[in-house]
Design a protein around this motif. Sequence first.
Motif, PDB file in Angstrom:
ATOM      1  N   GLU A 262      63.058  -2.581  41.174  1.00 17.64           N
ATOM      2  CA  GLU A 262      62.659  -3.181  42.441  1.00 17.64           C
ATOM      3  C   GLU A 262      63.850  -3.690  43.242  1.00 17.64           C
ATOM      4  O   GLU A 262      63.872  -3.588  44.466  1.00 17.64           O
ATOM      5  CB  GLU A 262      61.679  -4.329  42.175  1.00 17.64           C
ATOM      6  N   ARG A 263      64.852  -4.204  42.565  1.00 17.26           N
ATOM      7  CA  ARG A 263      66.015  -4.737  43.265  1.00 17.26           C
ATOM      8  C   ARG A 263      66.984  -3.595  43.579  1.00 17.26           C
ATOM      9  O   ARG A 263      67.474  -2.926  42.670  1.00 17.26           O
ATOM     10  CB  ARG A 263      66.717  -5.795  42.423  1.00 17.26           C
ATOM     11  N   PRO A 264      67.277  -3.366  44.858  1.00 19.97           N
ATOM     12  CA  PRO A 264      68.155  -2.244  45.219  1.00 19.97           C
ATOM     13  C   PRO A 264      69.625  -2.560  44.957  1.00 19.97           C
ATOM     14  O   PRO A 264      70.022  -3.727  44.891  1.00 19.97           O
ATOM     15  CB  PRO A 264      67.899  -2.064  46.716  1.00 19.97           C
ATOM     16  N   VAL A 265      70.404  -1.494  44.816  1.00 13.59           N
ATOM     17  CA  VAL A 265      71.855  -1.651  44.698  1.00 13.59           C
ATOM     18  C   VAL A 265      72.431  -2.015  46.071  1.00 13.59           C
ATOM     19  O   VAL A 265      73.200  -2.955  46.211  1.00 13.59           O
ATOM     20  CB  VAL A 265      72.500  -0.358  44.168  1.00 13.59           C
ATOM     21  N   VAL A 266      72.056  -1.249  47.082  1.00 14.51           N
ATOM     22  CA  VAL A 266      72.432  -1.521  48.467  1.00 14.51           C
ATOM     23  C   VAL A 266      71.227  -1.212  49.345  1.00 14.51           C
ATOM     24  O   VAL A 266      70.296  -0.511  48.929  1.00 14.51           O
ATOM     25  CB  VAL A 266      73.652  -0.682  48.936  1.00 14.51           C
ATOM     26  N   THR A 267      71.240  -1.709  50.569  1.00 16.93           N
ATOM     27  CA  THR A 267      70.139  -1.481  51.504  1.00 16.93           C
ATOM     28  C   THR A 267      70.681  -0.929  52.817  1.00 16.93           C
ATOM     29  O   THR A 267      71.900  -0.848  53.028  1.00 16.93           O
ATOM     30  CB  THR A 267      69.368  -2.786  51.790  1.00 16.93           C
ATOM     31  N   GLY A 268      69.740  -0.589  53.707  1.00 21.18           N
ATOM     32  CA  GLY A 268      70.135  -0.089  55.017  1.00 21.18           C
ATOM     33  C   GLY A 268      70.905  -1.092  55.838  1.00 21.18           C
ATOM     34  O   GLY A 268      71.631  -0.717  56.767  1.00 21.18           O
ATOM     35  N   GLU A 269      70.779  -2.379  55.497  1.00 28.01           N
ATOM     36  CA  GLU A 269      71.529  -3.399  56.224  1.00 28.01           C
ATOM     37  C   GLU A 269      73.028  -3.290  55.970  1.00 28.01           C
ATOM     38  O   GLU A 269      73.830  -3.835  56.724  1.00 28.01           O
ATOM     39  CB  GLU A 269      71.034  -4.788  55.839  1.00 28.01           C
ATOM     40  N   ASP A 270      73.408  -2.616  54.867  1.00 24.19           N
ATOM     41  CA  ASP A 270      74.827  -2.430  54.560  1.00 24.19           C
ATOM     42  C   ASP A 270      75.426  -1.243  55.310  1.00 24.19           C
ATOM     43  O   ASP A 270      76.635  -1.018  55.244  1.00 24.19           O
ATOM     44  CB  ASP A 270      75.018  -2.219  53.048  1.00 24.19           C
ATOM     45  N   LEU A 271      74.578  -0.462  56.010  1.00 19.72           N
ATOM     46  CA  LEU A 271      75.077   0.699  56.742  1.00 19.72           C
ATOM     47  C   LEU A 271      75.816   0.267  58.001  1.00 19.72           C
ATOM     48  O   LEU A 271      75.407  -0.678  58.683  1.00 19.72           O
ATOM     49  CB  LEU A 271      73.923   1.619  57.141  1.00 19.72           C
ATOM     50  N   THR A 272      76.889   0.963  58.302  1.00 21.10           N
ATOM     51  CA  THR A 272      77.609   0.735  59.558  1.00 21.10           C
ATOM     52  C   THR A 272      77.428   1.899  60.525  1.00 21.10           C
ATOM     53  O   THR A 272      77.653   1.744  61.718  1.00 21.10           O
ATOM     54  CB  THR A 272      79.114   0.541  59.299  1.00 21.10           C
ATOM     55  N   ASP A 273      77.008   3.068  60.013  1.00 17.56           N
ATOM     56  CA  ASP A 273      76.837   4.220  60.896  1.00 17.56           C
ATOM     57  C   ASP A 273      75.919   5.232  60.227  1.00 17.56           C
ATOM     58  O   ASP A 273      75.850   5.310  58.995  1.00 17.56           O
ATOM     59  CB  ASP A 273      78.182   4.871  61.212  1.00 17.56           C
ATOM     60  N   ALA A 274      75.207   5.986  61.031  1.00 20.88           N
ATOM     61  CA  ALA A 274      74.358   7.077  60.556  1.00 20.88           C
ATOM     62  C   ALA A 274      74.284   8.109  61.668  1.00 20.88           C
ATOM     63  O   ALA A 274      73.976   7.761  62.813  1.00 20.88           O
ATOM     64  CB  ALA A 274      72.971   6.566  60.182  1.00 20.88           C
ATOM     65  N   ARG A 275      74.571   9.355  61.332  1.00 19.99           N
ATOM     66  CA  ARG A 275      74.602  10.413  62.349  1.00 19.99           C
ATOM     67  C   ARG A 275      73.905  11.668  61.836  1.00 19.99           C
ATOM     68  O   ARG A 275      74.008  11.987  60.649  1.00 19.99           O
ATOM     69  CB  ARG A 275      76.049  10.777  62.718  1.00 19.99           C
ATOM     70  N   PRO A 276      73.197  12.398  62.728  1.00 19.15           N
ATOM     71  CA  PRO A 276      72.605  13.676  62.304  1.00 19.15           C
ATOM     72  C   PRO A 276      73.697  14.696  62.028  1.00 19.15           C
ATOM     73  O   PRO A 276      74.723  14.729  62.722  1.00 19.15           O
ATOM     74  CB  PRO A 276      71.749  14.075  63.510  1.00 19.15           C
ATOM     75  N   SER A 277      73.504  15.517  61.004  1.00 20.28           N
ATOM     76  CA  SER A 277      74.494  16.545  60.649  1.00 20.28           C
ATOM     77  C   SER A 277      73.763  17.668  59.922  1.00 20.28           C
ATOM     78  O   SER A 277      72.538  17.795  60.022  1.00 20.28           O
ATOM     79  CB  SER A 277      75.604  15.945  59.784  1.00 20.28           C
ATOM     80  N   PHE A 278      74.517  18.458  59.174  1.00 23.33           N
ATOM     81  CA  PHE A 278      73.941  19.551  58.401  1.00 23.33           C
ATOM     82  C   PHE A 278      74.538  19.527  56.995  1.00 23.33           C
ATOM     83  O   PHE A 278      75.714  19.190  56.818  1.00 23.33           O
ATOM     84  CB  PHE A 278      74.224  20.899  59.068  1.00 23.33           C
ATOM     85  N   ASP A 279      73.694  19.874  55.992  1.00 21.97           N
ATOM     86  CA  ASP A 279      74.199  19.874  54.620  1.00 21.97           C
ATOM     87  C   ASP A 279      74.924  21.178  54.331  1.00 21.97           C
ATOM     88  O   ASP A 279      75.122  22.021  55.222  1.00 21.97           O
ATOM     89  CB  ASP A 279      73.060  19.624  53.633  1.00 21.97           C
ATOM     90  N   GLN A 280      75.306  21.365  53.063  1.00 19.83           N
ATOM     91  CA  GLN A 280      76.102  22.546  52.710  1.00 19.83           C
ATOM     92  C   GLN A 280      75.319  23.851  52.847  1.00 19.83           C
ATOM     93  O   GLN A 280      75.901  24.935  52.923  1.00 19.83           O
ATOM     94  CB  GLN A 280      76.603  22.408  51.265  1.00 19.83           C
TER      95      GLN A 280
END
Length: 554
Positions: free
Chosen positions: A275-293
Amino acid sequence: MLDIPFWKRLLILGLVALGLLYAMPNLFYNRVEQHNDAIAAAERNGFESTEDSAARAGWPDFLPSGLVNLGLDLRGGAHLLGEVHVQDVYKARMDALWPELRDALAAERGTIGAIRRVEAPEGELAVEIGNPDQMARAVQIARGLAVPVTSLTGAGQDDLVVTASGNRLGIALSDAEKTAADERTVQQSLEIIRRRIDEVGTREPTIMREGKDRILIQVPGIGSAEELKQLIGTTAKLTFNPVVSRTADANARPGSGNVLLPSMDEQGIYYIIEERPVVTGEDLTDARPSFDQDGQPAVEFRFGPSGAKRFGAYTSANIGQPFAIVLDDQVISAPVIRSAITTGSGQISGAMNIDDSTRLAVLLRAGALPAEMTFLEERTIGPELGQDSIDAGRLSAVIATVAVVGYMIASYGLFGVFASVAVMVNIILILAVMSMIGATLTLPGIAGIVLTVGTAVDANVIIFERIREELRRGKRVVKAIDDGFSEAMSAIIDANVTTFIAALVMFFLGSGPVKGFAVTLTIGLVTSVFTAIYLTRLMIVVWIDMRNPKQLVL
């Protein structure tokens, strides 16, 4: 003297030319709007697509590209009134407090006895202890977790209220903390909603608080209220949790400290995660759309220093173990840690298209709403209704302008023509200023422009009547015109200052339609003084220089 120095003539004409230049993009509204949207999309996504490049080429970059933003009543769009469930924060606070309280009580298990959490009213925390005789010690430990309320009204009070009854320890937020939490929750919701809407490039949204826990959202240009609800209503709560096991049993018992969540991509598969997360979305500084391999849409993310440190430490200690990427209580994916991820960046991929990856990136950048919202009122204003409003407003402006021009020419002849030209330029300057500052034009704003058309000639009427009086006294044409402008100046300034004060009061104290009316009226007052006093005077001086009239019939 009536003569105007050359540098002043250049300055007046230069300001008029500048106004024409900045108002011009509104003649090519769709092309300029697509150009601006393409630039904003490229900045958001970090790259320029072929469609964005074509749209950007539709308007030269060296020309001004500011537009008069059209309000909801002119452009169409969506209207929502949402209610923030501030009580959700109380429950979240108690859930977050439980592990800390459990550890603190467990440190003195030998004295207090066994401890367990039991059912309690929503937003409260109840714990039973094995040794009721030591309840005073348990209360002392619980009160040690309280902190002062961080608000002026709650100064000197703690954020927790601790009660005891038999072997049951009860904890809840104090009234002062609830008041402060409600304020923070609504303000945070306002900011997150504003960031989410700004991220998708909408123009001039209205986002404001109404009452204690309600938020009004009006977004021109968006397709429907449902589309706006999807953008705002998604909580986008992202966490990274250790995986305990994987199962196909929807009724599996996760065990203490764990939760059972479904897989987003794998039908019928469930994950038991801590239940307790390692990290959460609040720790994010950036998120961008991209493409995987594999060339499929994905989202790249990056943690801040503290999040990157925790994530790096966890992945270093759990190589070969799976961890879950959880979005809104669904497991997006559960990759196996192949090596330590110490760079603080990663990628989310799965069953999503380009629109999904773009929207997810927007939601992650904006953050999670602190509490759920219920939409009490929703309304979609179609573009057809907005176009009808524009047509009606345009017609009223044209009729008003023609009527004013006709009256001025009939009353003052050639000087009426000069005043009419000044009125036309005045409207252009209003649009230019609104384009430069990014102001929004609404139906009441059109009413303000129509009113400005009527009042813009007031200064000219005062000046022309003064000139008539001077001519009746037998003064020469040049002297009469010069004295007419000089004598009328104080009356013009007084009249416009009083109206300007009223417009400012409407702007700062009014809201919605009143504010839209005040914006155009305020700008119109300033530009009308310039055109009536300086531009009209310049045209008269040029006419005198060319004709050198000995008589003037006015």
